[in-house]
Design a protein around this motif. Structure first.
Motif, PDB file in Angstrom:
ATOM      1  N   PRO A   1      -5.141  76.489  88.605  1.00  0.00           N
ATOM      2  CA  PRO A   1      -5.231  76.375  87.369  1.00  0.00           C
ATOM      3  C   PRO A   1      -6.270  77.005  86.632  1.00  0.00           C
ATOM      4  CG  PRO A   1      -4.499  74.743  87.652  1.00  0.00           C
ATOM      5  CD  PRO A   1      -4.874  74.762  88.926  1.00  0.00           C
ATOM      6  N   VAL A   2      -7.054  78.106  86.208  1.00  0.00           N
ATOM      7  CA  VAL A   2      -7.683  78.418  85.583  1.00  0.00           C
ATOM      8  C   VAL A   2      -7.898  79.290  84.137  1.00  0.00           C
ATOM      9  CG1 VAL A   2      -9.069  78.862  87.829  1.00  0.00           C
ATOM     10  CG2 VAL A   2      -8.103  81.419  86.492  1.00  0.00           C
ATOM     11  N   LEU A   3      -8.854  79.130  83.075  1.00  0.00           N
ATOM     12  CA  LEU A   3      -8.990  79.498  81.756  1.00  0.00           C
ATOM     13  C   LEU A   3      -9.614  80.339  82.096  1.00  0.00           C
ATOM     14  CD1 LEU A   3      -8.175  79.197  78.787  1.00  0.00           C
ATOM     15  CD2 LEU A   3      -9.815  77.779  79.172  1.00  0.00           C
ATOM     16  N   ILE A   4      -9.393  81.833  81.171  1.00  0.00           N
ATOM     17  CA  ILE A   4     -10.772  83.167  81.402  1.00  0.00           C
ATOM     18  C   ILE A   4     -10.623  83.018  79.772  1.00  0.00           C
ATOM     19  CG2 ILE A   4     -10.698  85.134  81.031  1.00  0.00           C
ATOM     20  CD1 ILE A   4      -9.059  84.756  83.860  1.00  0.00           C
ATOM     21  N   LEU A   5     -12.124  83.099  79.136  1.00  0.00           N
ATOM     22  CA  LEU A   5     -12.226  82.994  77.892  1.00  0.00           C
ATOM     23  C   LEU A   5     -12.534  84.511  77.900  1.00  0.00           C
ATOM     24  CD1 LEU A   5     -14.115  80.165  77.510  1.00  0.00           C
ATOM     25  CD2 LEU A   5     -11.840  80.389  76.350  1.00  0.00           C
ATOM     26  N   GLY A   6     -11.713  85.323  76.703  1.00  0.00           N
ATOM     27  CA  GLY A   6     -11.348  86.415  77.088  1.00  0.00           C
ATOM     28  C   GLY A   6     -11.924  86.941  75.915  1.00  0.00           C
ATOM     29  N   GLY A   7     -10.677  88.477  75.743  1.00  0.00           N
ATOM     30  CA  GLY A   7     -11.224  89.192  74.143  1.00  0.00           C
ATOM     31  C   GLY A   7     -12.715  90.297  74.764  1.00  0.00           C
TER      32      GLY A   7
ATOM     33  N   LYS B   1      -5.498  92.101  66.413  1.00  0.00           N
ATOM     34  CA  LYS B   1      -3.756  92.422  65.460  1.00  0.00           C
ATOM     35  C   LYS B   1      -3.166  92.307  66.730  1.00  0.00           C
ATOM     36  CE  LYS B   1      -4.610  92.982  60.585  1.00  0.00           C
ATOM     37  NZ  LYS B   1      -5.019  93.531  59.939  1.00  0.00           N
ATOM     38  N   ASN B   2      -3.519  93.577  67.129  1.00  0.00           N
ATOM     39  CA  ASN B   2      -2.905  94.801  68.528  1.00  0.00           C
ATOM     40  C   ASN B   2      -3.327  94.417  69.639  1.00  0.00           C
ATOM     41  OD1 ASN B   2      -0.226  93.938  67.063  1.00  0.00           O
ATOM     42  ND2 ASN B   2      -1.146  95.867  66.455  1.00  0.00           N
ATOM     43  N   PRO B   3      -3.901  92.841  70.186  1.00  0.00           N
ATOM     44  CA  PRO B   3      -4.466  93.086  71.696  1.00  0.00           C
ATOM     45  C   PRO B   3      -3.762  93.977  72.914  1.00  0.00           C
ATOM     46  CG  PRO B   3      -3.972  90.443  71.095  1.00  0.00           C
ATOM     47  CD  PRO B   3      -3.392  91.839  69.659  1.00  0.00           C
ATOM     48  N   HIS B   4      -4.247  94.252  73.790  1.00  0.00           N
ATOM     49  CA  HIS B   4      -3.594  94.310  75.017  1.00  0.00           C
ATOM     50  C   HIS B   4      -3.569  93.524  75.576  1.00  0.00           C
ATOM     51  CE1 HIS B   4      -5.621  99.010  74.314  1.00  0.00           C
ATOM     52  NE2 HIS B   4      -4.343  98.933  73.256  1.00  0.00           N
ATOM     53  N   LEU B   5      -2.696  92.608  76.431  1.00  0.00           N
ATOM     54  CA  LEU B   5      -1.919  91.460  77.328  1.00  0.00           C
ATOM     55  C   LEU B   5      -2.074  91.791  78.179  1.00  0.00           C
ATOM     56  CD1 LEU B   5       0.007  89.567  74.436  1.00  0.00           C
ATOM     57  CD2 LEU B   5      -2.317  89.661  74.820  1.00  0.00           C
ATOM     58  N   PRO B   6      -2.131  91.612  79.638  1.00  0.00           N
ATOM     59  CA  PRO B   6      -1.917  91.166  80.462  1.00  0.00           C
ATOM     60  C   PRO B   6      -0.790  90.646  80.855  1.00  0.00           C
ATOM     61  CG  PRO B   6      -3.752  89.459  80.484  1.00  0.00           C
ATOM     62  CD  PRO B   6      -3.285  90.250  79.014  1.00  0.00           C
ATOM     63  N   ASN B   7      -0.956  91.119  81.690  1.00  0.00           N
ATOM     64  CA  ASN B   7       0.681  90.440  82.880  1.00  0.00           C
ATOM     65  C   ASN B   7       0.377  88.602  83.229  1.00  0.00           C
ATOM     66  OD1 ASN B   7       3.225  90.521  83.188  1.00  0.00           O
ATOM     67  ND2 ASN B   7       3.138  91.938  84.797  1.00  0.00           N
ATOM     68  N   ILE B   8      -0.532  87.842  82.363  1.00  0.00           N
ATOM     69  CA  ILE B   8       0.277  86.800  82.929  1.00  0.00           C
ATOM     70  C   ILE B   8      -0.305  85.378  81.592  1.00  0.00           C
ATOM     71  CG2 ILE B   8      -2.250  87.062  85.030  1.00  0.00           C
ATOM     72  CD1 ILE B   8      -3.814  86.192  82.686  1.00  0.00           C
TER      73      ILE B   8
ATOM     74  N   ARG C   1      -6.250  92.012  84.807  1.00  0.00           N
ATOM     75  CA  ARG C   1      -5.750  92.400  86.019  1.00  0.00           C
ATOM     76  C   ARG C   1      -6.259  92.322  87.378  1.00  0.00           C
ATOM     77  NH1 ARG C   1      -7.297  96.184  82.456  1.00  0.00           N
ATOM     78  NH2 ARG C   1      -8.933  96.979  82.816  1.00  0.00           N
ATOM     79  N   LEU C   2      -6.990  91.821  88.103  1.00  0.00           N
ATOM     80  CA  LEU C   2      -7.404  91.329  89.190  1.00  0.00           C
ATOM     81  C   LEU C   2      -6.228  90.152  89.958  1.00  0.00           C
ATOM     82  CD1 LEU C   2     -10.843  91.952  90.128  1.00  0.00           C
ATOM     83  CD2 LEU C   2      -9.456  93.370  91.075  1.00  0.00           C
ATOM     84  N   LEU C   3      -6.472  89.110  88.525  1.00  0.00           N
ATOM     85  CA  LEU C   3      -5.524  88.118  89.105  1.00  0.00           C
ATOM     86  C   LEU C   3      -3.982  88.170  89.577  1.00  0.00           C
ATOM     87  CD1 LEU C   3      -8.058  85.712  86.791  1.00  0.00           C
ATOM     88  CD2 LEU C   3      -7.609  85.725  89.480  1.00  0.00           C
ATOM     89  N   GLU C   4      -3.623  89.267  88.554  1.00  0.00           N
ATOM     90  CA  GLU C   4      -2.234  89.814  88.412  1.00  0.00           C
ATOM     91  C   GLU C   4      -1.629  89.764  90.059  1.00  0.00           C
ATOM     92  OE1 GLU C   4      -1.551  93.060  85.863  1.00  0.00           O
ATOM     93  OE2 GLU C   4      -1.829  92.017  84.832  1.00  0.00           O
ATOM     94  N   HIS C   5      -2.405  89.835  90.837  1.00  0.00           N
ATOM     95  CA  HIS C   5      -2.237  89.356  91.819  1.00  0.00           C
ATOM     96  C   HIS C   5      -2.294  89.598  92.821  1.00  0.00           C
ATOM     97  CE1 HIS C   5      -1.081  94.584  90.675  1.00  0.00           C
ATOM     98  NE2 HIS C   5      -2.557  94.371  90.186  1.00  0.00           N
ATOM     99  N   GLU C   6      -2.734  88.027  92.541  1.00  0.00           N
ATOM    100  CA  GLU C   6      -3.164  86.770  94.140  1.00  0.00           C
ATOM    101  C   GLU C   6      -2.615  85.492  93.360  1.00  0.00           C
ATOM    102  OE1 GLU C   6      -5.600  86.762  95.589  1.00  0.00           O
ATOM    103  OE2 GLU C   6      -7.200  88.055  95.224  1.00  0.00           O
ATOM    104  N   ALA C   7      -1.848  84.883  94.355  1.00  0.00           N
ATOM    105  CA  ALA C   7      -0.905  83.590  94.657  1.00  0.00           C
ATOM    106  C   ALA C   7      -1.729  82.421  94.000  1.00  0.00           C
ATOM    107  CB  ALA C   7       0.223  84.014  95.356  1.00  0.00           C
ATOM    108  N   ILE C   8      -2.649  82.780  94.752  1.00  0.00           N
ATOM    109  CA  ILE C   8      -3.348  81.510  95.160  1.00  0.00           C
ATOM    110  C   ILE C   8      -4.248  81.176  93.861  1.00  0.00           C
ATOM    111  CG2 ILE C   8      -4.147  81.898  97.086  1.00  0.00           C
ATOM    112  CD1 ILE C   8      -6.632  82.825  96.351  1.00  0.00           C
ATOM    113  N   PHE C   9      -4.124  81.674  92.427  1.00  0.00           N
ATOM    114  CA  PHE C   9      -4.358  81.415  91.247  1.00  0.00           C
ATOM    115  C   PHE C   9      -3.230  80.894  90.143  1.00  0.00           C
ATOM    116  CE2 PHE C   9      -8.180  83.438  93.165  1.00  0.00           C
ATOM    117  CZ  PHE C   9      -8.944  82.021  92.506  1.00  0.00           C
ATOM    118  N   ALA C  10      -3.624  80.497  88.961  1.00  0.00           N
ATOM    119  CA  ALA C  10      -2.482  80.166  87.935  1.00  0.00           C
ATOM    120  C   ALA C  10      -3.717  80.246  86.459  1.00  0.00           C
ATOM    121  CB  ALA C  10      -1.864  78.884  87.720  1.00  0.00           C
ATOM    122  N   PRO C  11      -3.950  81.988  85.939  1.00  0.00           N
ATOM    123  CA  PRO C  11      -4.936  81.910  85.371  1.00  0.00           C
ATOM    124  C   PRO C  11      -4.171  82.108  83.897  1.00  0.00           C
ATOM    125  CG  PRO C  11      -4.236  84.285  86.490  1.00  0.00           C
ATOM    126  CD  PRO C  11      -3.140  83.062  86.925  1.00  0.00           C
ATOM    127  N   THR C  12      -4.917  81.772  83.322  1.00  0.00           N
ATOM    128  CA  THR C  12      -4.854  81.645  81.513  1.00  0.00           C
ATOM    129  C   THR C  12      -5.855  82.412  80.632  1.00  0.00           C
ATOM    130  OG1 THR C  12      -3.281  79.487  81.804  1.00  0.00           O
ATOM    131  CG2 THR C  12      -3.747  80.662  79.380  1.00  0.00           C
TER     132      THR C  12
END
Ligand code: NAP
Length: 268
Positions: A11-17, A45-52, A26-37
């Motif tokens: 489990p890893v946390l990415i503080l974003g924006g 108001k309408n952020p672009h959201l990744p697939n994690i 986007r890199l983490l979307e393809h890495e099964a070894i991490f559980a990113p948030t």
């Protein structure tokens, strides 16, 4: 040693924006070894959201962040907040120090002027507004000012009401925070050089005010200012706590992989 596919995702946390946080996601979307948030403050108001996994909203200070990190068994934190988001970085530094968690700063490099640029570097928006208000300087005559400092950071410019402002921001600003002669333009980068040059010419811009955000997405306005011999008031970055820092999502990914390996070895 190769990474263990059998071990539980870390489990890893990415503080974003930021663009860099999105790139890392986007890199983490393809890495099964991490559980990113990915964590966002919730200001756009309408952020672009990744697939994690994504969580939105403040943690409630350092203690709130520590609780969240404990509850989600986070093993590493990437602070990829904006160079001007100083509070969140301070909170991340304190929380990770208290919990002995590895913390990495992912931050794009600051822009630097060339010999052809006319930059006035200032430490804050208030200092930028003071330069514009100065009756012995830019306050002498009304100017057309291109403000790209963000919709929430306009109020200081009420101190220089003699100028006409073109404010560009992703979301619309609070109209009560604006200097009297302000035109608002809603737009989200990236912006290209030709469009920036055309916009600055169409609005007869005399001076550009920007924060030193760095990166490529909003750099063309500085190239346009250079072409037009337009001075720039550059608000420099606030100080950040000292912890390991990289510039790119790829380097952050490599750092995470090192920590995943270390964690796997600890669990053996
Ligand atoms: P800030 O001053 O560092 O943070 C203010 C508060 O917002 C923090 O104390 C925290 O609340 C919450 N927060 C900030 N980033 C968060 C995140 N990634 N996840 C959850 N909560 C967060 O930040 P800011 O200047 O208000 O900027 C807010 C967000 O917009 C940041 O994430 C930043 O990356 C992004 N952003 C900022 C700018 C800018 O120029 N400042 C430009 C582009 C994007 P709690 O104390 O309750 O946890």
């Amino acid at each position: 040693m190769p990474l263990s596919a059998a071990s539980a995702p870390l489990p890893v946390l990415i503080l974003g924006g930021t663009t860099e946080a999105s790139g890392l996601c986007r890199l983490l979307e393809h890495e099964a070894i991490f559980a990113p948030t990915l964590s966002l403050a919730g200001v756009t108001k309408n952020p672009h959201l990744p697939n994690i996994a994504v969580r939105i909203g403040g943690f409630g200070g350092v203690e709130g962040l520590k609780n969240w990190l404990r509850q989600h068994a986070v093993q590493a934190v990437i602070d990829a907040t904006h160079p001007f988001a100083a509070t969140m970085s301070q909170h991340a530094a304190k929380a990770c120090a208290d919990l002995e968690l590895p913390l990495l700063r992912l931050e794009r490099r600051a822009w630097l002027p060339t010999a052809e640029d006319q930059w006035h570097s200032v430490p804050s928006l208030t200092a930028a507004a003071s330069l514009l208000a100065d009756p012995a300087g830019y306050g002498q005559r009304p100017l057309r000012v291109f403000l790209t400092t963000g919709r929430k950071e306009v109020a200081p410019f009420c101190a220089a009401p003699q100028h006409t402002y073109l404010l560009r921001s992703i979301d619309a600003p609070d109209p009560t925070s604006l200097p009297p002669h302000t035109t608002c333009l809603s737009a989200r980068g990236p912006f290209d050089y030709a469009a920036e040059l055309a916009a600055m010419q169409a609005h007869h811009i005399d001076i550009l005010v920007t924060k030193n955000s760095g990166g490529t997405a909003t750099f063309p306005k500085l190239e346009a200012a250079r072409t037009l011999h337009c001075p720039v008031i550059m608000v420099e970055r606030p100080p950040h706590p000292a912890y390991p820092r990289v510039d790119t999502p790829e380097e952050a990914m490599a750092w995470l992989q090192t920590h995943q390996t270390a964690s796997t070895l600890r669990d053996v």
